[in-house]
Design a protein around this motif. Structure first.
Motif, short mmCIF file in Angstrom:
data_model
loop_
_atom_site.label_atom_id
_atom_site.label_comp_id
_atom_site.label_asym_id
_atom_site.label_seq_id
_atom_site.Cartn_x
_atom_site.Cartn_y
_atom_site.Cartn_z
N ILE A 65 -9.17 4.04 -0.45
CA ILE A 65 -9.01 2.68 0.09
C ILE A 65 -7.80 2.06 -0.57
CG2 ILE A 65 -10.05 0.39 0.32
CD1 ILE A 65 -12.36 3.25 -0.41
N VAL A 66 -6.81 1.66 0.24
CA VAL A 66 -5.53 1.19 -0.30
C VAL A 66 -5.15 -0.12 0.40
CG1 VAL A 66 -3.22 1.90 -0.99
CG2 VAL A 66 -4.92 3.65 -0.42
N PRO A 67 -5.43 -1.26 -0.22
CA PRO A 67 -5.12 -2.55 0.40
C PRO A 67 -3.74 -3.06 0.05
CG PRO A 67 -6.40 -2.91 -1.57
CD PRO A 67 -6.22 -1.40 -1.45
N ASP A 68 -3.27 -4.01 0.84
CA ASP A 68 -2.17 -4.90 0.45
C ASP A 68 -2.79 -6.07 -0.30
OD1 ASP A 68 -0.19 -3.39 1.71
OD2 ASP A 68 -0.27 -4.57 3.55
N GLN A 69 -2.26 -6.38 -1.48
CA GLN A 69 -2.75 -7.54 -2.23
C GLN A 69 -2.59 -8.83 -1.42
OE1 GLN A 69 -0.78 -8.18 -5.95
NE2 GLN A 69 -0.81 -6.02 -6.53
N ARG A 70 -3.42 -9.80 -1.73
CA ARG A 70 -3.20 -11.17 -1.24
C ARG A 70 -1.74 -11.55 -1.47
NH1 ARG A 70 -6.42 -16.49 -1.79
NH2 ARG A 70 -8.21 -15.08 -1.88
N TRP A 127 0.81 -1.22 0.00
CA TRP A 127 0.00 0.00 0.00
C TRP A 127 0.85 1.27 0.00
CZ3 TRP A 127 0.32 3.96 3.44
CH2 TRP A 127 1.01 3.72 4.63
N PHE A 128 2.03 1.20 0.61
CA PHE A 128 2.90 2.35 0.80
C PHE A 128 3.29 3.01 -0.53
CE2 PHE A 128 7.23 4.04 1.99
CZ PHE A 128 6.83 4.89 3.01
N ALA A 129 3.20 2.27 -1.62
CA ALA A 129 3.53 2.81 -2.94
C ALA A 129 2.69 4.03 -3.29
CB ALA A 129 3.37 1.73 -4.00
N TRP A 130 1.49 4.13 -2.71
CA TRP A 130 0.56 5.21 -3.07
C TRP A 130 0.61 6.39 -2.09
CZ3 TRP A 130 -1.40 4.77 -7.71
CH2 TRP A 130 -1.64 3.50 -8.26
N ARG A 131 1.50 6.34 -1.10
CA ARG A 131 1.45 7.31 0.00
C ARG A 131 1.53 8.76 -0.48
NH1 ARG A 131 6.12 5.55 -1.16
NH2 ARG A 131 7.99 6.86 -1.09
N ARG A 132 2.25 9.03 -1.58
CA ARG A 132 2.49 10.40 -2.01
C ARG A 132 1.29 11.00 -2.77
NH1 ARG A 132 8.17 11.72 -4.46
NH2 ARG A 132 7.58 13.75 -3.56
#
Length: 319
Positions: free
Chosen positions: A91-96, A74-79
């Motif tokens: 809404i920002v999930p970690d993939q399976r 999810w951290f990839a979208w933080r900016r």
């Protein structure tokens, strides 16, 4: 693929667990986040589609789902998250298999990964939403839009020049520069051997991948991702998407028989896949617009967040 079963009604929404305490991989422990960011977003677990999914949620307004790629979380979208949250519920999930989400042995085809996210959004109370997907998240987001068209209002797809099964696969022998960017796909598909070769050498393997895909990320950011990928079970989970490639390929051949009808924004980094993303989506969607993000290579949300937000905002507001 059985479209009818994919579109079956989900059970009643499941109440998410309370916000998580500050454990590694959550909002509370991830580096470089502002006070405003931590105030706006929280990490939580949601049980959906038989999977405990870690998701970061914040903001208010129409829902937008951000789907990260490999080898990130999810951290990839933080900016881009905080700016988008001014007018959207983000809404920002970690993939399976990635980040803090469960890492089962199976279920990494894009049909199952898309259903994970459709079920997650249902559990959070969002029946209609927009989607943005990057890298492997682009393939998952395409499946989500194709399998659940009544749920996805519009979809932005970034940094894959052609989805498997939608465009012809590249030949085995390609020029060196292209080979360097694509070799991880057949490597990651091999059972067991990648774990044995990469374990203990995560910094070498993933450090190379972050660099060769285009553009250098800050060292503390790549270290953050590599630490997470070094945790028990994380390597196997990260390779799962690639090991179900055959199933995804077959599903996409079926999906491509009917073009997406909702608006599609194809996004390419100026120094990466550029306009090739839009060209690759022409066979998969009726209404495709292309945005080339200046100042970015592959990692568009981290390398040029302002330009990406501008492109997304215009797309989300368009008729």
């Amino acid at each position: 693929m059985n479209r009818t079963s994919q579109e079956a009604d989900f059970p009643a929404p499941i109440v998410a667990e309370p916000p998580l305490p500050p454990i590694r991989g959550t909002v509370g422990t991830s580096p470089g986040l502002s006070v405003d960011f931590r105030y706006t977003f929280d990490s939580r677990y949601v049980h959906a589609n038989g999977l405990r999914q870690h998701v970061v949620v914040g903001g208010q307004g129409p829902a937008i789902l951000l789907v990260h790629g490999w080898p990130q979380n999810w951290f990839a979208w933080r900016r881009v998250m905080w700016t988008l949250a001014r007018n959207h519920t983000v809404i920002v999930p970690d993939q399976r298999g990635m980040g803090l989400s469960d890492k089962p042995e199976s279920g990494y085809d894009t049909g199952t990964l898309a259903k994970d996210l459709a079920s997650l959004m249902h559990s959070l109370g969002h029946e209609r939403f927009s989607v943005v997907g990057h890298d492997t998240g682009m393939a998952i987001s395409y499946a989500l839009a194709a399998d659940f068209p009544h749920r996805v209002e519009r979809v932005a797809l970034a940094e894959v020049p052609g989805l498997p099964g939608v465009v012809p696969s590249p030949p085995a022998h390609v020029p060196a520069a292209q080979n360097n960017r694509l070799w991880h796909i057949p490597f990651n598909r091999v059972e067991d051997i990648p774990e044995k070769l990469v374990a203990g050498r995560e910094a070498i393997f993933f450090g190379y991948e972050f660099e060769v895909q285009g553009g250098v990320l800050p060292e503390d950011v790549t270290d953050y991702y590599i630490r997470g990928l070094s945790a028990p079970g994380s390597l196997r989970g990260s390779f799962g998407f690639y090991r179900d490639w055959d199933a995804t390929l077959a599903q996409n051949i079926t999906r491509a028989e009917s073009k997406l009808r909702m608006p599609v924004l194809a996004i390419g980094g100026e120094a990466s896949w550029n306009r090739a993303v839009g060209i690759g989506m022409k066979n998969a969607a009726e209404d495709v617009k292309t945005a080339v993000i200046p100042g970015a290579a592959h990692w568009v949300a981290e390398q040029a967040p302002g330009a990406l937000v501008t492109a997304l905002t215009a797309f989300l507001r368009s008729n």
